[in-house]
Write a protein that holds these residues in place. Structure first.
Motif, short mmCIF file in Angstrom:
data_model
loop_
_atom_site.label_atom_id
_atom_site.label_comp_id
_atom_site.label_asym_id
_atom_site.label_seq_id
_atom_site.Cartn_x
_atom_site.Cartn_y
_atom_site.Cartn_z
N GLY A 153 33.29 43.69 47.05
CA GLY A 153 33.52 45.11 46.82
C GLY A 153 34.14 45.33 45.45
O GLY A 153 33.60 44.90 44.44
N THR A 154 35.30 45.97 45.43
CA THR A 154 35.97 46.25 44.16
C THR A 154 36.91 45.14 43.74
O THR A 154 37.57 45.24 42.70
N TYR A 155 36.98 44.06 44.52
CA TYR A 155 37.88 42.95 44.22
C TYR A 155 37.11 41.73 43.77
O TYR A 155 35.96 41.52 44.17
N LEU A 156 37.77 40.92 42.98
CA LEU A 156 37.20 39.67 42.50
C LEU A 156 38.18 38.55 42.83
O LEU A 156 39.37 38.65 42.53
N LYS A 157 37.67 37.49 43.46
CA LYS A 157 38.48 36.32 43.78
C LYS A 157 38.03 35.20 42.84
O LYS A 157 36.86 34.83 42.83
N VAL A 158 38.97 34.67 42.06
CA VAL A 158 38.66 33.59 41.14
C VAL A 158 39.45 32.35 41.54
O VAL A 158 40.66 32.42 41.74
N THR A 159 38.74 31.24 41.68
CA THR A 159 39.36 29.96 42.01
C THR A 159 39.15 29.01 40.84
O THR A 159 38.02 28.88 40.35
N ALA B 18 43.24 33.46 42.37
CA ALA B 18 43.80 34.76 42.00
C ALA B 18 42.82 35.84 42.46
O ALA B 18 41.61 35.64 42.43
N VAL B 19 43.35 36.98 42.86
CA VAL B 19 42.53 38.12 43.28
C VAL B 19 42.95 39.32 42.46
O VAL B 19 44.13 39.57 42.23
N GLY B 20 41.95 40.06 41.99
CA GLY B 20 42.24 41.24 41.18
C GLY B 20 41.03 42.17 41.14
O GLY B 20 40.04 41.94 41.85
N PRO B 21 41.11 43.18 40.28
CA PRO B 21 40.01 44.15 40.21
C PRO B 21 38.75 43.53 39.62
O PRO B 21 38.81 42.76 38.66
N ALA B 22 37.61 43.87 40.19
CA ALA B 22 36.33 43.30 39.75
C ALA B 22 35.97 43.74 38.34
O ALA B 22 35.22 43.04 37.65
N HIS B 23 36.52 44.85 37.88
CA HIS B 23 36.18 45.32 36.53
C HIS B 23 36.99 44.60 35.44
O HIS B 23 36.81 44.89 34.26
#
Length: 58
Positions: A15-21, A33-38
């Motif tokens: 959705g509007t979130y981005l999870k980066v590993t 880390a999780v944050g806004p996809a934009h």
């Protein structure tokens, strides 16, 4: 990635979130880390910063 060596970075959008590993290949240590996809680069920087802190504590 400075002096970290090889790091694998994976990004998954939900959705509007981005999870980066970020995974340090030599040790198998990972940080997420999780944050806004934009703001994908900001979330990636955060995951790598967390990974650096984890590796420094070892």
């Amino acid at each position: 990635m400075d002096d970290l060596g090889e790091v694998i970075v994976e990004a998954i959008r939900n959705g509007t979130y981005l999870k980066v590993t970020a995974v340090h290949v030599a040790t198998g240590t990972e940080a997420t880390a999780v944050g806004p996809a934009h703001e994908p680069k900001a979330v990636e920087r955060l995951a790598i910063a967390k990974l650096k802190r984890l590796l420094a504590a070892q």
